[in-house]
Scaffold this motif. Structure first.
Motif, PDB file in Angstrom:
ATOM      1  N   PHE A 140      10.966  39.280  31.996  1.00 35.81           N
ATOM      2  CA  PHE A 140      11.163  39.607  33.414  1.00 35.81           C
ATOM      3  C   PHE A 140      12.649  39.626  33.773  1.00 35.81           C
ATOM      4  CE2 PHE A 140       7.408  40.207  35.996  1.00 35.81           C
ATOM      5  CZ  PHE A 140       6.399  39.927  35.099  1.00 35.81           C
ATOM      6  N   ARG A 141      13.408  38.718  33.185  1.00 31.52           N
ATOM      7  CA  ARG A 141      14.853  38.733  33.431  1.00 31.52           C
ATOM      8  C   ARG A 141      15.467  40.011  32.857  1.00 31.52           C
ATOM      9  NH1 ARG A 141      16.990  32.509  32.286  1.00 31.52           N
ATOM     10  NH2 ARG A 141      16.439  31.716  34.350  1.00 31.52           N
ATOM     11  N   HIS A 191       3.117  27.447  35.391  1.00 28.71           N
ATOM     12  CA  HIS A 191       1.939  28.330  35.439  1.00 28.71           C
ATOM     13  C   HIS A 191       1.173  28.278  34.113  1.00 28.71           C
ATOM     14  CE1 HIS A 191      -0.441  32.015  36.148  1.00 28.71           C
ATOM     15  NE2 HIS A 191      -0.120  32.329  34.899  1.00 28.71           N
ATOM     16  N   ASN A 192       1.900  28.465  33.012  1.00 25.31           N
ATOM     17  CA  ASN A 192       1.243  28.486  31.695  1.00 25.31           C
ATOM     18  C   ASN A 192       0.711  27.117  31.293  1.00 25.31           C
ATOM     19  OD1 ASN A 192       1.371  31.223  30.168  1.00 25.31           O
ATOM     20  ND2 ASN A 192       3.276  31.090  31.292  1.00 25.31           N
ATOM     21  N   GLU A 223       2.334  31.644  44.562  1.00 29.36           N
ATOM     22  CA  GLU A 223       1.732  32.788  43.842  1.00 29.36           C
ATOM     23  C   GLU A 223       1.486  32.445  42.379  1.00 29.36           C
ATOM     24  OE1 GLU A 223       0.942  35.755  45.085  1.00 29.36           O
ATOM     25  OE2 GLU A 223       2.192  36.178  46.842  1.00 29.36           O
ATOM     26  N   ALA A 227      15.713  33.049  27.910  1.00 34.33           N
ATOM     27  CA  ALA A 227      15.062  31.964  28.664  1.00 34.33           C
ATOM     28  C   ALA A 227      14.722  30.859  27.680  1.00 34.33           C
ATOM     29  CB  ALA A 227      13.809  32.464  29.368  1.00 34.33           C
ATOM     30  N   ARG A 258       4.726  31.299  25.426  1.00 32.20           N
ATOM     31  CA  ARG A 258       4.311  32.374  26.329  1.00 32.20           C
ATOM     32  C   ARG A 258       5.192  32.385  27.595  1.00 32.20           C
ATOM     33  NH1 ARG A 258      -1.032  31.139  26.177  1.00 32.20           N
ATOM     34  NH2 ARG A 258      -1.235  32.131  24.144  1.00 32.20           N
ATOM     35  N   ALA A 259       5.446  31.180  28.137  1.00 39.32           N
ATOM     36  CA  ALA A 259       6.241  31.076  29.373  1.00 39.32           C
ATOM     37  C   ALA A 259       7.673  31.559  29.151  1.00 39.32           C
ATOM     38  CB  ALA A 259       6.252  29.625  29.861  1.00 39.32           C
ATOM     39  N   ARG A 260       8.269  31.178  28.023  1.00 35.73           N
ATOM     40  CA  ARG A 260       9.676  31.552  27.779  1.00 35.73           C
ATOM     41  C   ARG A 260       9.810  33.045  27.491  1.00 35.73           C
ATOM     42  NH1 ARG A 260      11.542  27.527  30.600  1.00 35.73           N
ATOM     43  NH2 ARG A 260      11.946  25.581  29.482  1.00 35.73           N
ATOM     44  N   THR A 293      12.109  30.457  35.459  1.00 35.73           N
ATOM     45  CA  THR A 293      11.577  29.986  34.173  1.00 35.73           C
ATOM     46  C   THR A 293      10.647  28.791  34.369  1.00 35.73           C
ATOM     47  OG1 THR A 293      13.562  28.644  33.836  1.00 35.73           O
ATOM     48  CG2 THR A 293      13.550  30.797  32.800  1.00 35.73           C
ATOM     49  N   GLU A 309       6.488  38.901  39.698  1.00 34.27           N
ATOM     50  CA  GLU A 309       5.561  38.532  38.644  1.00 34.27           C
ATOM     51  C   GLU A 309       4.132  38.808  39.100  1.00 34.27           C
ATOM     52  OE1 GLU A 309       7.406  36.273  40.308  1.00 34.27           O
ATOM     53  OE2 GLU A 309       8.746  35.203  38.940  1.00 34.27           O
ATOM     54  N   HIS A 354      -7.164  36.175  44.724  1.00 34.36           N
ATOM     55  CA  HIS A 354      -7.540  35.901  43.337  1.00 34.36           C
ATOM     56  C   HIS A 354      -9.004  35.534  43.170  1.00 34.36           C
ATOM     57  CE1 HIS A 354      -3.587  36.183  41.403  1.00 34.36           C
ATOM     58  NE2 HIS A 354      -3.118  35.793  42.579  1.00 34.36           N
ATOM     59  N   TRP A 369       0.580  37.353  38.577  1.00 37.30           N
ATOM     60  CA  TRP A 369      -0.063  36.189  37.980  1.00 37.30           C
ATOM     61  C   TRP A 369      -1.546  36.444  37.839  1.00 37.30           C
ATOM     62  CZ3 TRP A 369       3.649  33.119  36.277  1.00 37.30           C
ATOM     63  CH2 TRP A 369       4.860  33.109  36.958  1.00 37.30           C
ATOM     64  N   GLY A 370      -2.021  36.437  36.609  1.00 40.78           N
ATOM     65  CA  GLY A 370      -3.442  36.694  36.357  1.00 40.78           C
ATOM     66  C   GLY A 370      -4.291  35.506  36.748  1.00 40.78           C
ATOM     67  N   PHE A 396       7.231  30.061  35.426  1.00 38.04           N
ATOM     68  CA  PHE A 396       6.448  30.544  34.287  1.00 38.04           C
ATOM     69  C   PHE A 396       5.908  29.371  33.469  1.00 38.04           C
ATOM     70  CE2 PHE A 396       8.562  34.735  34.771  1.00 38.04           C
ATOM     71  CZ  PHE A 396       7.464  35.554  34.609  1.00 38.04           C
ATOM     72  N   LEU A 397       6.740  28.362  33.293  1.00 35.02           N
ATOM     73  CA  LEU A 397       6.347  27.226  32.455  1.00 35.02           C
ATOM     74  C   LEU A 397       5.200  26.442  33.087  1.00 35.02           C
ATOM     75  CD1 LEU A 397       7.176  25.910  29.803  1.00 35.02           C
ATOM     76  CD2 LEU A 397       8.667  24.393  31.102  1.00 35.02           C
ATOM     77  N   PRO A 406      -3.310  30.636  41.258  1.00 31.15           N
ATOM     78  CA  PRO A 406      -4.217  31.232  40.270  1.00 31.15           C
ATOM     79  C   PRO A 406      -4.325  30.390  38.992  1.00 31.15           C
ATOM     80  CG  PRO A 406      -2.504  32.800  40.908  1.00 31.15           C
ATOM     81  CD  PRO A 406      -2.170  31.515  41.573  1.00 31.15           C
ATOM     82  N   SER A 430       7.789  35.414  28.569  1.00 29.83           N
ATOM     83  CA  SER A 430       7.555  36.111  29.845  1.00 29.83           C
ATOM     84  C   SER A 430       8.795  36.055  30.718  1.00 29.83           C
ATOM     85  CB  SER A 430       6.384  35.472  30.603  1.00 29.83           C
ATOM     86  OG  SER A 430       5.222  35.486  29.834  1.00 29.83           O
ATOM     87  N   ALA A 431       9.382  34.840  30.827  1.00 29.35           N
ATOM     88  CA  ALA A 431      10.557  34.679  31.693  1.00 29.35           C
ATOM     89  C   ALA A 431      11.717  35.542  31.190  1.00 29.35           C
ATOM     90  CB  ALA A 431      10.962  33.211  31.752  1.00 29.35           C
ATOM     91  N   GLU A 482      11.376  40.669  39.704  1.00 28.12           N
ATOM     92  CA  GLU A 482      11.053  39.372  40.305  1.00 28.12           C
ATOM     93  C   GLU A 482       9.595  39.293  40.739  1.00 28.12           C
ATOM     94  OE1 GLU A 482      13.815  38.406  43.382  1.00 28.12           O
ATOM     95  OE2 GLU A 482      15.280  37.739  41.901  1.00 28.12           O
ATOM     96  N   ARG A 515       6.734  32.277  46.260  1.00 25.62           N
ATOM     97  CA  ARG A 515       6.615  32.698  44.845  1.00 25.62           C
ATOM     98  C   ARG A 515       6.053  31.570  43.996  1.00 25.62           C
ATOM     99  NH1 ARG A 515      12.126  35.163  43.131  1.00 25.62           N
ATOM    100  NH2 ARG A 515      10.944  35.696  41.264  1.00 25.62           N
TER     101      ARG A 515
END
Lengths: 97, 300
Positions: free
Chosen positions: A84-85, B57-58, B87, A9, A76-78, B51, A92, B122, A94-95, B54-55, B91, A80-81, A90, B84
């Protein structure tokens, strides 16, 4: 998290990081990191990669990361992605912030 | 209940930022847009939806965007991707969810139900997240009023012109093709007391064309515009700034009202003309816009 296949990713663009994760059976995490800011931030990037994998429950993997000046949140994002891949997951989780 | 969004605020510019481009996400705050909109929809390739999620979100969790309004455009719910997206971003603290291709009030209701479910899961107060609806089809335009009234979370309606003109079987030209949609969306938004945001002007090198479009939407009554290039933000804000002449008149109106009130008179006049209520409301709005604009410039 159980890794099933090799996955990547990210991009090679400025401000990004390309992360490739290879599953392995044992031997912990090996990390091959290259960065144009290795001298100043190499340790920090490595710490974020290892921490993120730890949070995801990835214990064994070969990780290759090519950094182009990514901030911690991008790293962190890359990671994680890619994880997961690699796990072909799929759903995820999310905290909370 | 603590809301993450402000219902009524300055929204002259809403800048599109592709959700899978970390460099642009990090730099987004420096360009002075009133609202920043991270896009998970059309600017993200289908194979990179995960991706980007994730990006964004972070980024939302970590980066400091100051007092800017943070909006995320999600994929539509029927694609399966939209839920998704929600989701991931709720949060993380998004202020406003931008719903694409809103065809009916039911689309807003469906999205709100998912947002409420995720907020509750959440521990976020239900109702904390705002919404805005982008209207991009003939159906959506015709149902604009019902859409605008479909949820108390809505902060505004936006026009998405590229899909809309395709639906109409025409193309973008001098704005004639958008006259009905703009008027409809503006009136629908105002009937619900929410903002109206115009579509993007995609020819970033055509400054003259951009400014002509800004002048048109200013006259119609729009709050602002979506922008795709940071270069357009300064031009847009300058064009929407009240003129010195109008401001002077607005302050004179307010002074005359204050004087009449001090005299205990219900009737105020300026230069021999009685001041009607709509004149006062317009003067107040102009002064608010000017003062809000100054506050923003000082922050920057």
């Amino acid at each position: 998290m159980e890794l099933i296949k090799t996955a990547a990713a990210g991009t090679m663009e400025s401000g990004d990081i390309m992360v490739t994760i290879d599953p392995r059976e044992s031997g912990g995490i090996t990390l091959d990191l290259t960065s144009n800011v290795m001298q100043q931030f190499g340790r920090q990037i490595e710490a974020v990669i290892r921490e993120t994998l730890g949070e995801l429950g990835v214990e064994h993997a070969d990780v290759q990361a090519v950094d182009r000046g990514a901030l911690d949140c991008t790293v962190r994002a890359r990671v994680s992605a890619a994880a997961f891949r690699a796990a072909q997951r799929e759903n995820e989780q999310w905290g909370e912030t | 209940m603590e809301r993450r969004y402000v219902k009524d605020r300055l929204r002259r510019s809403m800048m599109f930022v592709p959700g899978n481009n970390p460099g642009m996400i990090v730099d987004a705050r420096i360009y002075g847009a009133d609202s920043i909109m991270f896009d998970l929809e059309d600017s993200v390739a289908y194979t990179e939806k995960d991706t980007a999620r994730f990006l964004v979100h972070n980024a939302l969790k970590t980066l400091d965007f100051g007092k800017k309004e943070i909006v995320v455009r999600i994929n539509d719910l029927s694609s399966g991707l939209g839920i998704r997206d929600l989701e991931a971003i709720i949060p993380a603290g998004v202020h406003v969810v931008r719903l694409p291709k809103t065809d009916s009030a039911q689309d807003v209701v469906d999205c709100e139900r998912e947002i409420a479910r995720i907020e509750a899961a959440h521990g976020i107060p239900v109702g904390a997240t705002g919404m805005m609806a982008a209207i991009e089809t003939a159906n959506g335009v015709l149902d604009a009023r019902a859409i605008a009234h479909a949820s108390s979370r809505l902060i505004g309606l936006a026009l998405g012109a590229e899909d809309y003109v395709t639906d109409l079987k025409t193309t973008r030209s001098d704005g004639t093709e958008l006259l009905f949609a703009r008027s409809m969306i503006l009136n629908a938004a105002r009937s619900a007391g929410i903002a109206a945001l115009d579509t993007v002007y995609s020819d970033v090198n055509n400054e003259e064309g951009f400014l002509a479009e800004v002048e048109l939407i200013r006259k119609l009554g729009f709050d602002g515009k979506s922008v795709i290039n940071p270069r357009q933000i300064g031009m847009l804000h300058k064009a929407l700034r009240p003129s010195e002449r109008d401001l002077k008149k607005a302050y004179a109106v307010m002074e005359a009202i204050a004087e009449a009130n001090a005299r205990g008179s219900g009737v105020a006049s300026l230069n021999g003309k009685m001041i009607d209520k709509p004149v006062v409301i317009r003067a107040q709005r102009l002064i608010e816009l000017f003062e809000a604009d100054n506050t923003v410039e000082e922050e920057e």
